[in-house]
Design a protein around this motif. Structure first.
Motif, short mmCIF file in Angstrom:
data_model
loop_
_atom_site.label_atom_id
_atom_site.label_comp_id
_atom_site.label_asym_id
_atom_site.label_seq_id
_atom_site.Cartn_x
_atom_site.Cartn_y
_atom_site.Cartn_z
N ALA A 127 -1.77 -1.90 0.65
CA ALA A 127 -1.18 -2.55 -0.53
C ALA A 127 -0.16 -1.64 -1.21
CB ALA A 127 -2.28 -2.96 -1.52
N LYS A 130 3.01 -1.52 0.73
CA LYS A 130 3.75 -2.78 0.64
C LYS A 130 4.18 -3.10 -0.80
CE LYS A 130 1.94 -5.08 4.66
NZ LYS A 130 1.42 -6.35 5.15
N ARG A 131 3.95 -2.14 -1.69
CA ARG A 131 4.27 -2.33 -3.11
C ARG A 131 3.54 -3.53 -3.72
NH1 ARG A 131 9.02 0.71 -4.50
NH2 ARG A 131 9.99 1.55 -2.64
N GLN A 132 2.31 -3.71 -3.33
CA GLN A 132 1.51 -4.83 -3.81
C GLN A 132 0.39 -4.38 -4.74
OE1 GLN A 132 0.28 -6.72 -0.16
NE2 GLN A 132 2.19 -7.86 0.01
N PRO A 134 -0.43 -3.97 -8.38
CA PRO A 134 0.13 -4.28 -9.69
C PRO A 134 0.15 -3.06 -10.60
CG PRO A 134 -1.50 -5.91 -9.05
CD PRO A 134 -1.60 -4.79 -8.06
N SER A 137 4.77 1.48 -9.38
CA SER A 137 6.08 1.42 -8.72
C SER A 137 6.42 2.82 -8.21
CB SER A 137 7.15 0.94 -9.69
OG SER A 137 7.24 1.82 -10.79
N PRO A 181 -1.62 -7.89 7.43
CA PRO A 181 -2.37 -7.25 6.36
C PRO A 181 -3.88 -7.36 6.58
CG PRO A 181 -0.72 -8.74 5.47
CD PRO A 181 -0.76 -8.96 6.95
N GLN A 189 -6.32 -13.50 2.88
CA GLN A 189 -5.67 -12.25 2.50
C GLN A 189 -5.41 -12.27 1.00
OE1 GLN A 189 -2.24 -11.97 4.98
NE2 GLN A 189 -3.45 -11.78 6.85
N ARG A 190 -5.93 -11.26 0.33
CA ARG A 190 -5.80 -11.23 -1.13
C ARG A 190 -5.13 -9.93 -1.55
NH1 ARG A 190 -11.84 -12.27 -0.81
NH2 ARG A 190 -12.02 -14.50 -0.68
N PRO A 191 -4.22 -9.98 -2.49
CA PRO A 191 -3.64 -8.72 -3.00
C PRO A 191 -4.64 -8.00 -3.87
CG PRO A 191 -2.84 -10.58 -4.26
CD PRO A 191 -3.66 -11.15 -3.14
N ASP A 193 -6.00 -6.51 -7.24
CA ASP A 193 -5.76 -6.92 -8.62
C ASP A 193 -5.63 -5.68 -9.43
OD1 ASP A 193 -9.17 -7.87 -9.45
OD2 ASP A 193 -8.35 -6.15 -8.47
#
Length: 193
Positions: A127, A130-132, A134, A137, A181, A189-191, A193
């Motif tokens: 994650a 992949k810049r996922q 939250p 950055s 992923p 598939q879940r990002p 949180d």
């Protein structure tokens, strides 16, 4: 004695989960010789041959907190919202400020190495790459690296693996660059949180 107890804790933290007796003795003697002068105690620890030995390199497993923080720092990342990161660390087994015993979380591998913990570390790493994640950055890679996996590996590996990647590791990373992923057992598939 206090000297031996402190020396064991320090050597366990900085050298190995099962600290070498010679290092423990050296650090304990420094404590006793200097009436507990911590500068001298740490000097004895960090100048000991055991600290610099090949056996000590990579012998320690990072706690979830150390793993997440060092990953973000290695990418020169910036955390705008710490809550998702705190949740990730908690899922890995180290909820912030929630340790029941007053001695704090363990710093030995047996507390942090399990199948579930490894899966969470992998999910976080994917994650993050992949810049996922939250609230996190990090600066862009050079233009070529964003479209060429080999260039991306070459740009990131000096930050993440200072001693460099072996050819086998680089080949494995290149092979996995187009992998799907990580998914939950139900296939969704879940990002993070």
């Amino acid at each position: 004695t206090t000297a031996r107890h402190l020396a064991t804790l320090l050597c366990r933290r900085f050298i190995a989960d099962d600290p070498p007796p010679a290092a423990v003795d050296r650090v304990a003697k420094a404590y006793l010789r200097t009436n507990g002068d911590l500068r001298e105690v740490y000097t004895a620890l960090f100048t000991s041959p055991e600290f610099w030995s090949k056996a000590a390199a990579g012998a320690k497993v990072k706690t979830p907190f150390e793993f997440v923080v060092s990953s973000v720092r290695a990418l020169d990342g910036h955390v705008d919202d710490p809550l998702p990161i705190a949740r990730t660390v908690a899922r890995m087994g180290e909820p912030l400020y929630r340790c029941q015993p007053p001695t704090g979380y363990k710093d030995t591998a047996d507390a942090w190495v399990s199948t579930g913990a490894l899966v969470e570390r992998l999910r976080f790493g994917v994650a993050l790459a992949k810049r996922q994640v939250p609230g996190v950055s990090w600066p862009d890679l050079p233009p070529q690296a964003s479209s060429d996996p080999s260039a991306a590996i070459d740009a990131l590996s000096p930050r993440l693996v200072p001693d460099g990647l072996s050819k086998g590791t680089k080949d494995a990373l290149l092979k996995a660059a187009n992998a799907t992923p990580l998914a939950y057992p139900d296939g969704e598939q879940r990002p993070l949180d």
